[in-house]
Scaffold this active site. Structure first.
Site, PDB file in Angstrom:
ATOM      1  CB  VAL A 165     -17.295  23.278 149.882  1.00 34.91           C
ATOM      2  CG1 VAL A 165     -16.994  23.834 149.012  1.00 34.91           C
ATOM      3  CG2 VAL A 165     -17.510  21.616 150.080  1.00 34.91           C
ATOM      4  CE  LYS A 166     -21.092  25.181 158.322  1.00 35.84           C
ATOM      5  NZ  LYS A 166     -21.481  26.492 158.638  1.00 35.84           N
TER       6      LYS A 166
END
Lengths: 68, 248
Positions: free
Chosen positions: B111-112
């Site tokens: 994920v960011k």
């Protein structure tokens, strides 16, 4: 029965399942994820998952974004 | 930004390795703000990027039913998706978004992650971001071959690596930095290696960063080793014993 779907109240038949709801909303072929009262409902569980009155349902998808 | 102009479509001798997957391009691009899906697809293709960020949003119910889906235009089999948490102002919201993304992308874990702190400047709230990261990491092992370890050990490694990376960005003037985590022979070892300026370990006194790492590792019985020389990069190795050996 009253359900809150993506923040909006909606009237739906008692005993409706997650799979039926997705069908009814015209989202059957889409890649999506569902949360009911802040808990994830896996797609594989949709056919057997029955809502209760007042359930808060969030249906999300991936859209373009994320550079900012 | 000049780095954003770089395209990498050919095989590089120095690929980026994340969780067992090799990337030829180090360019990460967003997928928003294009006119339509076709323009999005063409732009991403032209960029040569293999990692893209996407937003997770409520499905529009009853609108644009036939609209093409991003996941069909940019197949997750070809691109690594980084669902982002832009728009989240609490760790709880960010964790919810990431869990929804994980379900949406069939268990995909990368994920960011960022929790915003200020609505005007979009400056992130670091405390909330770390707290969200902790929850997500506890959800499941993210890296292959690495197990879960006691909380104090995981936290010591996490903050030591963070500190080492901060040192790299502050002083090393490096082109690249590699973080490696390995757990075997009863030791959990992390290595942060950069190709920057380096320094003479005999004459340069350790700053707060390195001392901080040493102190942190010391609390879990671990040690730090710094290997560096002028113009030869810096390698920081931390090693933590995973079980107490009883001396005979």
């Amino acid at each position: 029965m009253n359900l809150i779907i993506n923040g909006k109240p909606e009237q739906l038949p008692d005993g409706i399942t997650a799979a039926q709801l997705i069908e009814q909303l015209g989202l059957a072929d889409q890649r999506l994820a569902m949360e009911v009262n802040r808990e994830i409902v896996p797609r594989s569980a949709f056919p057997g998952y029955t809502f209760k009155p007042g359930d808060q349902i969030e249906i999300v998808r991936a859209i373009g974004g994320g550079a900012d | 930004m000049s780095s954003v102009m770089k395209t990498a479509t050919t095989r590089t001798a120095d690929p980026l390795l994340i969780d067992g997957v090799e990337y030829q391009s180090r360019l990460l691009v967003g997928t928003g703000k294009y006119k339509d899906m076709e323009e999005t697809r063409l732009a991403i293709e032209a960029s040569g990027a293999e990692i893209i960020t996407v937003a997770i949003r409520r499905t529009n119910i009853g609108q644009k039913a036939g609209e093409p889906n991003l996941l069909e235009v940019l197949p997750p089999e070809r691109y690594t998706y980084l669902p982002n948490t832009a728009g989240c102002y609490s760790a709880e919201d960010a964790v919810r978004t990431c869990r929804l993304a994980r379900e949406l992308l069939d268990g995909h874990n990368l994920v960011k992650l960022e929790v915003l702190g200020d609505e005007k400047t979009l400056f992130p709230d670091i405390t909330q971001t770390l707290s969200a990261a902790e929850t997500l990491i506890a959800d499941g092992a993210i890296l292959d071959g690495i197990e879960r370890y006691p909380r104090e050990i995981e936290s010591a490694v996490y903050f030591s690596v963070l500190e080492a990376l901060q040192n790299t960005t502050k002083y090393a003037n490096a082109g690249s930095v590699t973080v490696t985590l390995s757990g075997d022979d009863g030791m959990l070892t992390f290595v942060v290696a950069d190709d920057g300026d380096g320094f003479d370990t005999d004459t340069v006194t350790r700053g707060a960063g390195l001392n901080g790492i040493a102190d942190r590792l010391d609390t879990v019985g671990g040690t730090i080793h710094v290997d560096s020389a002028p113009r030869a990069g810096t390698t920081i190795t931390g090693a933590i014993p995973l079980s107490i050996v009883v001396e005979a």
